[in-house]
Design a protein around this motif. Structure first.
Motif, PDB file in Angstrom:
ATOM      1  N   THR B  11     -11.352  -4.560 -10.021  1.00  0.00           N
ATOM      2  CA  THR B  11     -10.746  -4.493 -11.350  1.00  0.00           C
ATOM      3  C   THR B  11     -11.102  -5.718 -12.184  1.00  0.00           C
ATOM      4  N   THR B 128      -4.490  -7.492   3.036  1.00  0.00           N
ATOM      5  CA  THR B 128      -3.952  -7.240   1.704  1.00  0.00           C
ATOM      6  C   THR B 128      -3.608  -5.769   1.579  1.00  0.00           C
ATOM      7  N   GLY B 130      -2.857  -3.533  -1.304  1.00  0.00           N
ATOM      8  CA  GLY B 130      -2.851  -3.418  -2.758  1.00  0.00           C
ATOM      9  C   GLY B 130      -3.331  -2.031  -3.143  1.00  0.00           C
ATOM     10  N   GLY B 132      -6.118  -0.863  -2.465  1.00  0.00           N
ATOM     11  CA  GLY B 132      -6.614  -0.438  -1.154  1.00  0.00           C
ATOM     12  C   GLY B 132      -5.992  -1.321  -0.087  1.00  0.00           C
ATOM     13  N   SER B 183      -2.141   2.847  -3.927  1.00  0.00           N
ATOM     14  CA  SER B 183      -2.588   4.117  -4.520  1.00  0.00           C
ATOM     15  C   SER B 183      -2.021   5.303  -3.755  1.00  0.00           C
ATOM     16  N   ALA B 193       4.134   2.378  -7.329  1.00  0.00           N
ATOM     17  CA  ALA B 193       4.901   1.780  -6.226  1.00  0.00           C
ATOM     18  C   ALA B 193       5.992   0.855  -6.748  1.00  0.00           C
ATOM     19  N   GLN B 194       5.696   0.113  -7.792  1.00  0.00           N
ATOM     20  CA  GLN B 194       6.693  -0.850  -8.307  1.00  0.00           C
ATOM     21  C   GLN B 194       7.879  -0.160  -8.965  1.00  0.00           C
ATOM     22  N   TRP B 203      10.093   2.603   1.567  1.00  0.00           N
ATOM     23  CA  TRP B 203       9.711   1.361   2.249  1.00  0.00           C
ATOM     24  C   TRP B 203       9.862   1.465   3.746  1.00  0.00           C
ATOM     25  N   GLY B 230      -0.950  -8.970  -1.128  1.00  0.00           N
ATOM     26  CA  GLY B 230      -1.302  -7.858  -2.010  1.00  0.00           C
ATOM     27  C   GLY B 230      -0.083  -7.320  -2.742  1.00  0.00           C
ATOM     28  N   GLY B 231      -0.342  -6.526  -3.779  1.00  0.00           N
ATOM     29  CA  GLY B 231       0.705  -6.043  -4.675  1.00  0.00           C
ATOM     30  C   GLY B 231       1.870  -5.356  -3.989  1.00  0.00           C
ATOM     31  N   LYS B 234       4.804  -7.304  -2.608  1.00  0.00           N
ATOM     32  CA  LYS B 234       5.796  -7.887  -3.524  1.00  0.00           C
ATOM     33  C   LYS B 234       7.177  -7.326  -3.216  1.00  0.00           C
ATOM     34  N   GLN B 235       7.218  -6.190  -2.531  1.00  0.00           N
ATOM     35  CA  GLN B 235       8.486  -5.643  -2.032  1.00  0.00           C
ATOM     36  C   GLN B 235       8.860  -6.448  -0.792  1.00  0.00           C
TER      37      GLN B 235
HETATM   38  N1  LIG Z   1       6.229  -5.082  -7.254  1.00  0.00           N
HETATM   39  C1  LIG Z   1       5.464  -4.173  -6.666  1.00  0.00           C
HETATM   40  N2  LIG Z   1       6.008  -3.343  -5.741  1.00  0.00           N
HETATM   41  C2  LIG Z   1       5.267  -2.406  -5.133  1.00  0.00           C
HETATM   42  N3  LIG Z   1       3.976  -2.216  -5.382  1.00  0.00           N
HETATM   43  C3  LIG Z   1       3.380  -2.999  -6.271  1.00  0.00           C
HETATM   44  C4  LIG Z   1       4.084  -4.014  -6.954  1.00  0.00           C
HETATM   45  N4  LIG Z   1       3.205  -4.645  -7.779  1.00  0.00           N
HETATM   46  C5  LIG Z   1       2.015  -4.039  -7.614  1.00  0.00           C
HETATM   47  N5  LIG Z   1       2.111  -3.040  -6.718  1.00  0.00           N
HETATM   48  C6  LIG Z   1       1.052  -2.113  -6.274  1.00  0.00           C
HETATM   49  O1  LIG Z   1      -0.018  -2.886  -5.761  1.00  0.00           O
HETATM   50  C7  LIG Z   1      -1.256  -2.294  -6.100  1.00  0.00           C
HETATM   51  C8  LIG Z   1      -2.136  -3.351  -6.739  1.00  0.00           C
HETATM   52  O2  LIG Z   1      -2.388  -4.329  -5.782  1.00  0.00           O
HETATM   53  P1  LIG Z   1      -2.945  -5.764  -6.122  1.00  0.00           P
HETATM   54  O3  LIG Z   1      -3.006  -6.526  -4.850  1.00  0.00           O
HETATM   55  O4  LIG Z   1      -2.089  -6.338  -7.201  1.00  0.00           O
HETATM   56  O5  LIG Z   1      -4.374  -5.510  -6.748  1.00  0.00           O
HETATM   57  P2  LIG Z   1      -5.767  -5.030  -6.109  1.00  0.00           P
HETATM   58  O6  LIG Z   1      -5.507  -4.464  -4.756  1.00  0.00           O
HETATM   59  O7  LIG Z   1      -6.266  -4.001  -7.063  1.00  0.00           O
HETATM   60  O8  LIG Z   1      -6.586  -6.281  -6.073  1.00  0.00           O
HETATM   61  C9  LIG Z   1      -0.965  -1.122  -6.983  1.00  0.00           C
HETATM   62  O9  LIG Z   1      -1.063   0.065  -6.239  1.00  0.00           O
HETATM   63  C10 LIG Z   1       0.464  -1.350  -7.424  1.00  0.00           C
HETATM   64  O10 LIG Z   1       1.149  -0.127  -7.623  1.00  0.00           O
END
Ligand SMILES: Nc1ncnc2c1ncn2[C@@H]1O[C@H](COP(=O)(O)OP(=O)(O)O)[C@@H](O)[C@H]1O
Ligand SMILES: Nc1ncnc2c1ncn2[C@@H]1O[C@H](COP(=O)(O)OP(=O)(O)O)[C@@H](O)[C@H]1O
Ligand SMILES: [Zn+2]
Ligand SMILES: [Zn+2]
Lengths: 289, 289
Positions: B11, B128, B130, B132, B183, B193-194, B203, B230-231, B234-235
């Motif tokens: 991205t 990670t 995220g 993926g 995803s 997810a957020q 979860w 990874g995103g 954050k949970q």
């Molecule tokens: N607070 C959150 N809770 C749950 N899922 C999250 C949260 N923030 C981001 N995500 C999910 O994490 C993914 C993005 O991951 P990220 O590590 O930020 O980027 P990437 O993997 O693209 O580098 C997305 O699928 C998004 O829905």
């Protein structure tokens, strides 16, 4: 030089002697009963020789971490009497020679990597599919471990749609060993695996599970060769079936070596473990200097 | 000394500069479009500095094998325009300096191993979760690979009984990434997810899958620490849920480190990758001499 090797299994101990670390001069097989009884027979065999060094490949779990207080011991095992047995300590005390110490499957992986099916590659895995399932990983000439030896047989994989068998691993129920070891096959079909040779479904399902294991190892370790041995792999048709399933699982995802030369039988056959122990014995001399 | 770092994601590209390889002096974020366009902006940023060395952590798959003809390239990727892009070659040509080359997740694993949550241990994994799922393994100070880099996110694990979602991995459908990436969560619940923070079932199921992955890695690599970033992580409640599930899976089988200090968050947070690249840049100077 006289090298000794002990391949210590849950059913039997194989003890061997070699003068070159490659060809076996003498060999004896001893039933695994209680440590005292079994070891007395082990000593009886080796006492006949003037040993230079020894290699032990033991059934696990073992403590293989040289900086641990339990190093050299068999750890907690359902095998009556053997938990906390100081195997390495006992052999060192008896013979006062350099002694190498690893798991039976690591020894086999090492034997195959040095003298067998993986001698031409840098990264290889050996997996035995027998009563249980276990394996070892050799990378750049070294058995790779973390804070303990690998337990490759107990990973979780996806169940086959139609498979309602729960699995028999006493720890994990439906882990790989619980679903696909020789004991699991017997439990699922109420027949010994060797009596199911003509039942094609059995081997399709077996390949389904072993292919997932092979594929998971492939993704994590990226080896150049995966060697499958042990009693269940006497069903030679499994190699083809597993190769085909791995190909199907992978689609075009990672670049795998040609599958026919990737998933193969051990060149050393049932001697992989004992040969590995002999090579480790030889090398232990340098390490102990 | 001026060290440069590129964390190249699907991205965005994060480019950074540091004079000590630890603190980031300047940083820029560039959208990942076509190689020519994206790299022009990368050069625009780095041209401002007199670079000593550079570290690249790239989205994969990449060729990370120095003896391969494609070394330094991004391999076949769905990301339009980037397949076969000679990333390492382009950067080396532009700056004629030592350039380190690895995956984004290996860089993060390295950053955490050297300066983050795993700096006190010998064997660690960074994963990670995220868009993926991907990970790297660092052992005795070195990023471990076989004939290619690990693809930890694509292993097969057991489906949850009540889960009828097929999975969305374009290669494997129901592999870990296909079932448990950000995803996959969106696809399963038709919501980001957020936006599912308060739905506890989400979860629990997520932890069920991630715990199997953590456990499989534990059995194969026997690391001392597994860092989950990874995103999706954050949970924060996931850490406890995963620790509990790993404990349940393991029963008393292998001796795992205390779970609260075994499955942890990255100390470097979202900077793990870029810090890893900076450290690799520093070390590349010695390697290139
Ligand atoms: N607070 C959150 N809770 C749950 N899922 C999250 C949260 N923030 C981001 N995500 C999910 O994490 C993914 C993005 O991951 P990220 O590590 O930020 O980027 P990437 O993997 O693209 O580098 C997305 O699928 C998004 O829905
Ligand atoms: N020809 C065969 N075909 C299928 N399974 C076999 C065959 N021979 C032995 N087995 C199975 O292999 C297992 C024994 O494995 P083996 O590697 O010989 O010993 P162990 O694992 O105990 O060291 C048993 O479960 C047995 O049923
Ligand atoms: Zn098990
Ligand atoms: Zn996948």
């Amino acid at each position: 030089m006289v090298y000794g090797a002990i391949e210590a299994g849950g059913t039997k101990f194989v003890c061997a002697i070699s003068s070159d670390g490659q060809s076996i001069a003498e060999r004896v097989s001893i039933a695994t009963t209680q440590p005292e009884e079994t070891m007395a027979q082990v000593y009886q065999f080796f006492d006949q020789f003037k040993l230079t060094a020894m290699g032990i490949g033991s059934f696990g779990p073992i403590d293989s971490n040289p900086s641990s207080a339990q190093y050299g011991q068999i750890l907690s095992t359902p095998k009556q009497g053997w938990s906390s047995f100081d195997f390495l300590g006992a052999v060192k005390k008896r013979y006062s020679i350099p002694v190498a110490w690893t798991t039976d499957v690591n020894a086999a992986a090492y034997g195959e990597a040095k003298n067998g099916s993986a001698q031409d590659v840098e990264h290889s895995i050996y997996l035995t599919v027998g009563t249980g399932i276990g394996g070892g990983f050799v990378s750049e000439g070294v058995i790779k471990e973390g804070i303990g030896h690998a337990e490759m047989g107990h990973i979780f994989v996806a169940k086959h749609e139609g498979d309602y068998f729960d699995g028999i691993c006493p720890f994990h129920k439906g882990c790989l060993e619980g679903l696909a070891s020789g004991s699991a096959i017997s439990a699922r079909y109420q027949k010994k695996a060797q009596e199911l040779t003509l039942n094609q479904e059995v081997w399709e399902l077996e390949a389904f599970y072993l292919a997932q294991a092979v594929y998971n190892y492939s993704l994590l370790h990226r080896p150049e060769r995966i060697i499958l041995g042990g009693g269940v792999m006497k069903q030679k048709q499994l190699y083809h079936l597993i190769q085909a399933q791995v190909d199907k699982l992978n689609q075009t995802y990672i670049s795998l070596p040609d599958l026919a030369s990737y998933v193969v039988a051990p060149a050393l056959g049932d001697n992989a473990g004992i040969i590995g122990c002999l090579i480790l014995a030889q090398e232990q001399i340098k390490l102990s200097n």
